[in-house]
Motif scaffolding. Structure first.
Motif, PDB file in Angstrom:
ATOM      1  N   ALA A  46      22.062 -36.932 -35.458  1.00  0.00           N
ATOM      2  CA  ALA A  46      22.873 -35.462 -36.129  1.00  0.00           C
ATOM      3  C   ALA A  46      24.097 -34.752 -35.712  1.00  0.00           C
ATOM      4  O   ALA A  46      24.648 -35.390 -36.304  1.00  0.00           O
ATOM      5  N   ARG A  47      23.842 -34.644 -34.745  1.00  0.00           N
ATOM      6  CA  ARG A  47      24.590 -33.302 -33.327  1.00  0.00           C
ATOM      7  C   ARG A  47      24.197 -33.600 -32.129  1.00  0.00           C
ATOM      8  O   ARG A  47      22.658 -34.213 -31.607  1.00  0.00           O
ATOM      9  N   ILE A  48      24.733 -33.956 -31.105  1.00  0.00           N
ATOM     10  CA  ILE A  48      25.485 -33.631 -29.974  1.00  0.00           C
ATOM     11  C   ILE A  48      25.441 -32.509 -29.704  1.00  0.00           C
ATOM     12  O   ILE A  48      26.799 -32.408 -29.111  1.00  0.00           O
ATOM     13  N   LYS A  49      24.744 -31.772 -28.604  1.00  0.00           N
ATOM     14  CA  LYS A  49      25.058 -30.036 -27.364  1.00  0.00           C
ATOM     15  C   LYS A  49      24.308 -30.293 -26.230  1.00  0.00           C
ATOM     16  O   LYS A  49      24.044 -31.169 -26.450  1.00  0.00           O
ATOM     17  N   ARG A  50      25.829 -29.782 -25.794  1.00  0.00           N
ATOM     18  CA  ARG A  50      25.092 -29.292 -24.439  1.00  0.00           C
ATOM     19  C   ARG A  50      24.173 -28.956 -24.687  1.00  0.00           C
ATOM     20  O   ARG A  50      23.637 -27.683 -25.918  1.00  0.00           O
ATOM     21  N   ARG A  51      22.628 -27.577 -23.519  1.00  0.00           N
ATOM     22  CA  ARG A  51      21.857 -27.391 -23.945  1.00  0.00           C
ATOM     23  C   ARG A  51      22.005 -25.551 -24.166  1.00  0.00           C
ATOM     24  O   ARG A  51      21.223 -24.991 -24.752  1.00  0.00           O
ATOM     25  N   ASP A  52      23.561 -25.184 -23.320  1.00  0.00           N
ATOM     26  CA  ASP A  52      23.117 -24.444 -24.313  1.00  0.00           C
ATOM     27  C   ASP A  52      23.877 -23.864 -25.080  1.00  0.00           C
ATOM     28  O   ASP A  52      24.516 -22.718 -25.234  1.00  0.00           O
ATOM     29  N   GLY A  53      24.417 -24.998 -25.706  1.00  0.00           N
ATOM     30  CA  GLY A  53      25.047 -24.982 -27.867  1.00  0.00           C
ATOM     31  C   GLY A  53      24.067 -23.974 -28.287  1.00  0.00           C
ATOM     32  O   GLY A  53      22.882 -24.943 -28.342  1.00  0.00           O
ATOM     33  N   ALA A  54      24.330 -23.527 -29.507  1.00  0.00           N
ATOM     34  CA  ALA A  54      23.336 -23.312 -30.372  1.00  0.00           C
ATOM     35  C   ALA A  54      23.966 -24.425 -32.093  1.00  0.00           C
ATOM     36  O   ALA A  54      24.995 -24.828 -32.025  1.00  0.00           O
ATOM     37  N   TYR A  55      22.416 -24.514 -32.775  1.00  0.00           N
ATOM     38  CA  TYR A  55      22.332 -25.397 -33.259  1.00  0.00           C
ATOM     39  C   TYR A  55      22.404 -23.709 -34.590  1.00  0.00           C
ATOM     40  O   TYR A  55      21.522 -22.712 -34.521  1.00  0.00           O
ATOM     41  N   THR A  56      23.025 -24.403 -35.432  1.00  0.00           N
ATOM     42  CA  THR A  56      22.594 -23.368 -37.550  1.00  0.00           C
ATOM     43  C   THR A  56      22.262 -24.720 -37.976  1.00  0.00           C
ATOM     44  O   THR A  56      21.912 -25.635 -38.045  1.00  0.00           O
ATOM     45  N   ALA A  57      21.020 -24.114 -39.192  1.00  0.00           N
ATOM     46  CA  ALA A  57      20.483 -24.967 -39.876  1.00  0.00           C
ATOM     47  C   ALA A  57      21.294 -25.501 -40.909  1.00  0.00           C
ATOM     48  O   ALA A  57      20.618 -26.899 -41.365  1.00  0.00           O
ATOM     49  N   ASP A  58      22.322 -25.638 -41.270  1.00  0.00           N
ATOM     50  CA  ASP A  58      23.314 -26.112 -41.685  1.00  0.00           C
ATOM     51  C   ASP A  58      24.208 -27.280 -41.034  1.00  0.00           C
ATOM     52  O   ASP A  58      25.200 -28.416 -41.646  1.00  0.00           O
ATOM     53  N   ASP A  59      23.392 -27.727 -39.691  1.00  0.00           N
ATOM     54  CA  ASP A  59      24.270 -28.905 -38.933  1.00  0.00           C
ATOM     55  C   ASP A  59      23.351 -30.189 -39.733  1.00  0.00           C
ATOM     56  O   ASP A  59      22.553 -30.624 -39.113  1.00  0.00           O
ATOM     57  N   ASP A  60      23.708 -30.320 -40.093  1.00  0.00           N
ATOM     58  CA  ASP A  60      23.875 -32.238 -41.358  1.00  0.00           C
ATOM     59  C   ASP A  60      25.225 -33.497 -40.030  1.00  0.00           C
ATOM     60  O   ASP A  60      25.574 -34.197 -40.449  1.00  0.00           O
TER      61      ASP A  60
END
Length: 94
Positions: free
Chosen positions: A80-94
């Protein structure tokens, strides 16, 4: 991607995330996805860890965290997403 058994795919957001990375980081992530879906030792869902406050699982690859789902019925790992490990996810990251 794998020719038999499990396969993987990138969502449009994950494709955008990947496009923003260096070629070396892109290769590292794509190579790891290939290894996950073709591993004779573990099923791909075994690589996923719970992702807090999200319906997705996470897979860590170097300095990156992939938000993923595992579709058991059609044996597909969906990024669904690729982020740097210091980035934050939110529940709506679809």
């Amino acid at each position: 991607m794998s020719d038999d058994g499990w396969t993987w795919e990138l969502s449009s957001k994950a494709e955008d995330d990947l496009d923003g990375l260096s070629p070396a980081d892109q290769d590292r992530i794509l190579d790891k996805l290939d290894k996950i879906v073709s591993s004779p030792w573990r099923d791909p869902p075994d690589y996923g860890e719970p992702l807090q406050n999200s319906p997705h699982k996470k897979i860590r690859i170097g300095g990156f965290r992939l938000s993923v789902t595992f579709r058991q019925d059609d044996q597909q790992l969906v990024v669904a997403r690729i982020k740097r490990r210091d980035g934050a996810y939110t529940a709506d990251d679809d």
